[in-house]
Design a protein around this motif. Structure first.
Motif, short mmCIF file in Angstrom:
data_model
loop_
_atom_site.label_atom_id
_atom_site.label_comp_id
_atom_site.label_asym_id
_atom_site.label_seq_id
_atom_site.Cartn_x
_atom_site.Cartn_y
_atom_site.Cartn_z
N PRO A 301 43.04 1.09 13.10
CA PRO A 301 42.25 1.95 14.00
C PRO A 301 40.87 1.43 14.38
O PRO A 301 40.51 1.45 15.56
N ALA A 302 40.09 0.94 13.42
CA ALA A 302 38.73 0.49 13.74
C ALA A 302 38.73 -0.69 14.69
O ALA A 302 37.79 -0.87 15.48
N MET A 303 39.77 -1.53 14.63
CA MET A 303 39.87 -2.66 15.54
C MET A 303 40.37 -2.19 16.92
O MET A 303 39.87 -2.65 17.96
N ARG A 304 41.31 -1.26 16.94
CA ARG A 304 41.85 -0.78 18.20
C ARG A 304 40.82 -0.01 19.02
O ARG A 304 40.80 -0.11 20.24
N ASP A 305 39.97 0.77 18.34
CA ASP A 305 39.01 1.58 19.10
C ASP A 305 37.67 0.89 19.33
O ASP A 305 36.73 1.49 19.86
N GLY A 306 37.57 -0.39 18.92
CA GLY A 306 36.38 -1.16 19.25
C GLY A 306 35.24 -1.11 18.26
O GLY A 306 34.20 -1.72 18.48
N ARG A 307 35.42 -0.38 17.16
CA ARG A 307 34.34 -0.36 16.15
C ARG A 307 34.23 -1.70 15.45
O ARG A 307 33.18 -2.06 14.94
N MET A 308 35.33 -2.44 15.39
CA MET A 308 35.36 -3.78 14.83
C MET A 308 35.80 -4.77 15.91
O MET A 308 36.60 -4.42 16.79
N VAL A 309 35.30 -5.99 15.83
CA VAL A 309 35.70 -7.05 16.77
C VAL A 309 35.98 -8.33 15.99
O VAL A 309 35.63 -8.44 14.81
N LYS A 310 36.60 -9.30 16.66
CA LYS A 310 36.93 -10.58 16.04
C LYS A 310 36.15 -11.71 16.71
O LYS A 310 36.04 -11.74 17.94
N SER A 311 35.62 -12.62 15.90
CA SER A 311 34.88 -13.78 16.42
C SER A 311 35.39 -15.05 15.75
O SER A 311 35.71 -15.04 14.56
N GLU A 312 35.45 -16.14 16.53
CA GLU A 312 35.84 -17.44 15.99
C GLU A 312 34.66 -18.40 16.16
O GLU A 312 34.12 -18.54 17.26
N LEU A 586 35.88 -14.54 11.79
CA LEU A 586 35.12 -13.42 11.26
C LEU A 586 35.43 -12.15 12.04
O LEU A 586 35.23 -12.10 13.26
N ALA A 587 35.95 -11.17 11.34
CA ALA A 587 36.06 -9.83 11.91
C ALA A 587 34.85 -9.05 11.42
O ALA A 587 34.49 -9.13 10.24
N HIS A 588 34.23 -8.30 12.33
CA HIS A 588 32.97 -7.65 11.94
C HIS A 588 32.70 -6.42 12.78
O HIS A 588 33.32 -6.20 13.83
N ARG A 589 31.78 -5.62 12.28
CA ARG A 589 31.34 -4.42 12.98
C ARG A 589 30.82 -4.80 14.37
O ARG A 589 30.10 -5.78 14.51
N ALA A 590 31.17 -4.03 15.38
CA ALA A 590 30.87 -4.40 16.75
C ALA A 590 29.38 -4.42 17.06
O ALA A 590 28.95 -5.11 17.99
N ASP A 591 28.57 -3.67 16.31
CA ASP A 591 27.15 -3.61 16.62
C ASP A 591 26.31 -4.62 15.84
O ASP A 591 25.08 -4.58 15.90
N VAL A 592 26.96 -5.54 15.10
CA VAL A 592 26.22 -6.64 14.48
C VAL A 592 26.57 -7.93 15.23
O VAL A 592 27.72 -8.16 15.62
#
Length: 618
Positions: A301-312, A586-592
């Motif tokens: 859920p947190a990844m689908r609704d955008g609270r979490m994002v993925k970075s390489e 790195l998967a992380h909180r979208a606001d960091v």
């Protein structure tokens, strides 16, 4: 110099962490005072630079970032061998304690002044002198003095962890040369020492008076860094609070760093529990090492609704080494043919496909994925010249070239098993009544030691899956090893004292290898507890290559020495290597966030959480 990590925030850096080695070129002659010290030519940043290129000088301050570690802790003193310390104090450079110089993770061979406003070195690097900044302060507001510096160096050098004591023996003299200046004179020809002397933590002498420096405990150290230890829940969590009165907040080397008000580390039983906490929103950053999981395990859920994002995040650093290490202190693994037989029996192709989907590349040598790696085929040119005096003592493949077996697509790699049996027979072992035995009839037995909390880069479940496949393959050779799993404290005690036959091993390597390589592979680590020479190697050739590295006077000479060392290590057949990730996921909180310009080391100590920040919600 050196320092890796992933599922947890700093355990990895210990898989890599003990020193950043640096081989160096001379400074201009005569000795000149400078704001920085570099290996080749001049530092990239001139005096008066505004900020490090991989930081955001306009990053907002504030917010909290929650990170995680596996296992537990019983000490806030990471500078000694005793105890199970809170590693972020050590592995996040500059968080609580600082050093005279700050390492740039965008330049492998450059340090910039931190507590020291300037550095001066002899043209031949036989001595180095630092001058303290007059404004430098501890977190309690007291000034940093030369007395604090001298006490810190001598205490760490005589009572500290082997990573400090091994270098201290090369210091002939330490002396105060002015109100705020200190000089170190060396008794050994070693061009890296001038740099290493700028990288020791400075502690407050008065805090330790009348106390046992080697004792474990939960008294918070007084440092000069931007954070102080705020709250400690023994073995479970530790929080760092940004010091609003931090003395160095306006320095160019710290501008854009240390942006969060609070950095919190929570401890979990293993990496699997940590991942579940991340999915639940209790952790803000997750490092994923396995490509197949990165693609398939982040649909929540947190990844689908955008609270979490993925970075390489890419990097240019070496792969390091990771896999099963064989302890040559034990008779069972002293013969290189037996070690090669273990490598042949380890079906890498099948294991990698099972664990990662076959998408991550294999570690082919200790410095793979970088310019420092040995090249395919025989050694040539200067590299061959450096190895030539040791030819009689080098293992097959060192000079000629060494390639790991690929393994097969099926669980049973018959080709590998046949090769392993042949090597074992050459070493005096044969299968009788279904069990591998020597000429006297004694069975081939050994123990595989595991940490129940997993490691910095593998969960305990993943490690156990690898071991299970390997153990099944060994049955085809008449070998039935014992697998023992211990809690973290017991595991650390046994590995610190090399009380194992085979175990999981991880060692991060940098683009600037130097003196720390002796701590990893030097013969002093055969008996001295706490080194990273878990394999127990005793190689005059390796030590000679390290000497060439730290005294190199050109990049070509340095490269030849490191590539020769890489050959010695790889053909030594000490570790059964697995795969590595050439990028950080790195998967992380979208606001960091982190800066758009990332350093050449990528996701490395000094990058996260130091360069990150939190955006305010609209």
């Amino acid at each position: 110099m050196r320092f890796f990590k992933f599922a947890n925030e700093s355990a990895i850096w210990r898989a890599v962490a003990f020193g950043f080695g640096v081989a160096m070129m001379p400074l201009a002659s005569p000795a000149e005072t400078s704001h920085a010290i570099a290996m080749y030519g001049e530092p990239a940043l001139e005096p008066g630079f505004s900020h490090l290129p991989y930081t955001n000088p306009d990053a907002p301050k504030g917010g909290t970032i929650r990170l995680a570690e596996p296992g537990n802790f019983d000490s806030l003193n990471p500078w000694v061998l005793m105890g199970n310390p809170v590693w972020p104090i050590f592995t996040q450079p500059g968080l609580v304690t600082e050093s005279l110089m700050l390492r740039s993770i965008d330049e492998p061979f450059t340090l910039y002044g931190l507590l020291a406003e300037s550095v001066e070195a002899a043209p031949d690097r036989s001595w180095v002198e630092f001058t303290l900044r007059p404004e430098a302060r501890f977190s309690d507001g007291s000034p940093v003095t030369i007395e604090d510096v001298m006490w810190s160096y001598e205490t760490l050098g005589t009572k500290g962890h082997p990573r400090y004591t091994s270098v201290w023996s090369k210091v002939e003299k330490m002396e105060q040369t002015g109100e705020r200046s200190i000089r170190f004179t060396f008794n050994t020809k070693d061009r890296e020492l001038a740099m290493l002397m700028g990288m020791r933590p400075i502690l407050k002498k008065a805090q330790w008076q009348g106390k046992d420096f080697n004792a474990t405990g939960l008294e918070a150290p007084i440092g000069t860094g931007p954070y102080v230890i705020d709250r400690v829940d023994a073995g479970r969590s530790v929080s760092f609070r940004r010091n609003p009165d931090y003395w160095g907040k306006d320095l160019p080397v710290t501008r854009g760093l240390y942006n969060f008000d609070t950095i919190r580390y929570d401890y979990f039983g293993d990496a699997a529990a940590m991942f579940e906490a991340f999915k639940a929103g209790e952790i803000d950053v997750w490092r994923e090492l396995v490509a197949s999981r990165w693609e398939n395990s982040f649909d929540f859920p947190a990844m689908r609704d955008g609270r979490m994002v993925k970075s390489e995040i890419g990097n240019q650093r070496p792969s390091g080494i990771m896999g099963l290490v064989m302890n040559t202190r034990r008779p069972v693994f002293q013969d290189w043919r037996i070690r090669q037989a273990m490598i042949e029996a380890f079906n890498y192709h099948f294991i990698n496909a099972t664990l990662t989907g076959g998408k991550d590349p294999r570690i082919t040598s200790y410095f793979a994925n970088s310019d420092l790696a040995m090249r395919p085929g025989p050694a040539e040119g200067r590299e061959a010249e450096l190895l030539a005096p040791f030819a009689d003592g080098l293992l097959p493949g060192t000079v000629e070239g060494y390639v790991l077996p690929d393994g097969g697509e099926r669980v049973l790699d018959r080709k590998g098993i046949r090769s392993a049996l042949k090597l074992l027979e050459e070493a005096g072992w044969s299968v009788r009544d279904g069990q591998l035995r020597d000429a006297e009839g004694r069975p081939f037995v050994f123990e595989i030691l595991l940490n129940q909390s997993g490691s910095a880069m593998r969960t305990s479940a993943e490690t156990r899956q690898i071991i299970n496949i390997f153990v099944e393959a060994l049955r085809n050779l008449g070998i039935r090893p014992t697998v023992t799993t211990l809690d973290p404290a017991q595991y650390v005690q046994r590995t610190n004292n090399y009380d194992f036959d085979m175990t999981w091993y991880e060692r991060g390597l940098s683009l600037s290898p130097g003196n720390e390589q002796l701590l990893y592979w030097g013969r002093s680590g055969i008996e001295q507890p706490g080194s990273k020479n878990w394999m127990g190697m005793d190689s005059p050739a390796a030590e000679a290559m390290i000497s060439h590295m730290v005294n190199a006077t050109s990049r070509d000479e340095f490269l030849a020495a490191v590539r020769a060392l890489d050959r010695i290590l790889t053909a030594g057949r000490y570790v059964i290597p697995v795969s590595f990730s050439p990028i950080s996921r790195l998967a992380h909180r979208a606001d960091v966030h982190y800066p758009a310009k990332t350093p050449i080391y990528g996701d490395w100590p000094g990058f996260m959480p130091e360069t990150w920040w939190q955006e305010e919600k609209n």
